[in-house]
Design a protein around this motif. Sequence first.
Motif: not given
Length: 137
Positions: A128, A130-134
């Motif tokens: 959950t 990895r796609s928001r890591w930035q």
Amino acid sequence: MMEVNKHVEPTGGEQAYERKVIKQRGFWLSAFLLLMMLTNPLTALSYFVFPEFMSLLSDNFVVSIVYVMGILALLNTAFAIAMWNWKKLGVYGFYATSAVACVINLYVGLGVFGSLIGLIGPAVVWLTTRSRWQHFS
């Protein structure tokens, strides 16, 4: 993730647009973090108030290990709050406490399968975030 264009007037009279990114956790990350923030303090409380009960589960589950598990639960609460506030430290800390708990579970005799079940949480966090890591700092 939503992007919003905001009109900005520079001092020189030119028009410019500032791009603002709105951070969104998504349902599964939000639900998991809220669950962590609810259950970990209760788990820690049960470890600290009833350590003898936990030590009855296994000969290797001595009271000192029960207290360590209570501390790990409190740390997980803090790490969940950090993740909620987009801090990488929360993610890494949760991975570390989960690894320590897995080793403790193996030591007290929970078995390989039972110990690996405890790694579902870190897998959920990884999936959950990895796609928001930035968004994490």
